[in-house]
Design a protein around this motif. Structure first.
Motif, PDB file in Angstrom:
ATOM      1  N   TYR A  72      50.475  43.746  41.973  1.00 46.13           N
ATOM      2  CA  TYR A  72      50.977  43.531  40.833  1.00 46.13           C
ATOM      3  C   TYR A  72      50.512  42.290  40.184  1.00 46.13           C
ATOM      4  O   TYR A  72      49.945  42.145  38.891  1.00 46.13           O
ATOM      5  CB  TYR A  72      52.567  43.410  40.893  1.00 46.13           C
ATOM      6  CG  TYR A  72      53.195  42.878  39.623  1.00 46.13           C
ATOM      7  CD1 TYR A  72      53.424  44.062  38.618  1.00 46.13           C
ATOM      8  CD2 TYR A  72      53.849  41.670  39.309  1.00 46.13           C
ATOM      9  CE1 TYR A  72      54.055  43.734  37.284  1.00 46.13           C
ATOM     10  CE2 TYR A  72      54.463  41.565  38.203  1.00 46.13           C
ATOM     11  CZ  TYR A  72      54.547  42.549  37.139  1.00 46.13           C
ATOM     12  OH  TYR A  72      55.367  42.328  36.132  1.00 46.13           O
ATOM     13  N   GLN A 109      47.060  43.063  38.729  1.00 49.77           N
ATOM     14  CA  GLN A 109      46.975  43.838  37.712  1.00 49.77           C
ATOM     15  C   GLN A 109      47.481  42.872  36.302  1.00 49.77           C
ATOM     16  O   GLN A 109      46.728  42.948  35.331  1.00 49.77           O
ATOM     17  CB  GLN A 109      48.247  44.591  37.709  1.00 49.77           C
ATOM     18  CG  GLN A 109      48.128  45.834  36.558  1.00 49.77           C
ATOM     19  CD  GLN A 109      46.999  46.754  36.527  1.00 49.77           C
ATOM     20  OE1 GLN A 109      46.524  47.061  37.801  1.00 49.77           O
ATOM     21  NE2 GLN A 109      46.470  47.122  35.641  1.00 49.77           N
ATOM     22  N   TRP A 116      44.179  41.068  35.555  1.00 47.65           N
ATOM     23  CA  TRP A 116      43.303  42.156  34.898  1.00 47.65           C
ATOM     24  C   TRP A 116      43.655  42.007  33.288  1.00 47.65           C
ATOM     25  O   TRP A 116      42.775  42.120  32.423  1.00 47.65           O
ATOM     26  CB  TRP A 116      43.254  43.440  35.475  1.00 47.65           C
ATOM     27  CG  TRP A 116      42.390  44.610  35.234  1.00 47.65           C
ATOM     28  CD1 TRP A 116      41.003  44.714  35.549  1.00 47.65           C
ATOM     29  CD2 TRP A 116      42.682  45.542  34.058  1.00 47.65           C
ATOM     30  NE1 TRP A 116      40.331  45.631  35.036  1.00 47.65           N
ATOM     31  CE2 TRP A 116      41.539  46.079  34.096  1.00 47.65           C
ATOM     32  CE3 TRP A 116      43.569  45.738  33.567  1.00 47.65           C
ATOM     33  CZ2 TRP A 116      41.103  47.121  33.082  1.00 47.65           C
ATOM     34  CZ3 TRP A 116      43.315  46.888  32.366  1.00 47.65           C
ATOM     35  CH2 TRP A 116      42.130  47.528  32.339  1.00 47.65           C
ATOM     36  N   TYR A 117      44.978  42.323  33.250  1.00 44.44           N
ATOM     37  CA  TYR A 117      45.379  42.334  31.730  1.00 44.44           C
ATOM     38  C   TYR A 117      45.107  41.043  31.116  1.00 44.44           C
ATOM     39  O   TYR A 117      44.467  41.050  30.045  1.00 44.44           O
ATOM     40  CB  TYR A 117      47.087  42.628  31.767  1.00 44.44           C
ATOM     41  CG  TYR A 117      47.503  43.936  31.982  1.00 44.44           C
ATOM     42  CD1 TYR A 117      46.697  45.341  31.780  1.00 44.44           C
ATOM     43  CD2 TYR A 117      48.748  43.933  32.755  1.00 44.44           C
ATOM     44  CE1 TYR A 117      47.315  46.362  32.414  1.00 44.44           C
ATOM     45  CE2 TYR A 117      49.280  45.054  33.329  1.00 44.44           C
ATOM     46  CZ  TYR A 117      48.353  46.420  32.767  1.00 44.44           C
ATOM     47  OH  TYR A 117      49.159  47.354  33.526  1.00 44.44           O
TER      48      TYR A 117
END
Length: 50
Positions: free
Chosen positions: A27, A30, A33-34
């Motif tokens: 998480y 992620q 990454w966003y």
């Protein structure tokens, strides 16, 4: 779609963080990454309600 700069998609809407992945480390990856792609993540339910 978020990874394609030509695409109009600029984020993800999810019910909760666990809908993205139940693994805390994944998480966090992620979210990074966003952020690197200037994309957003909107959660329908706050993390404290899980």
């Amino acid at each position: 779609m978020v990874a394609d700069p030509a695409c109009a998609v600029r984020g993800v809407v999810a019910v909760s963080g666990t809908a993205i992945t139940p693994a805390a480390r994944l998480y966090q990856d992620q979210l990074t990454w966003y952020a690197d792609r200037r994309a957003g993540l909107w959660l329908v339910r706050s993390e404290t309600e899980i």
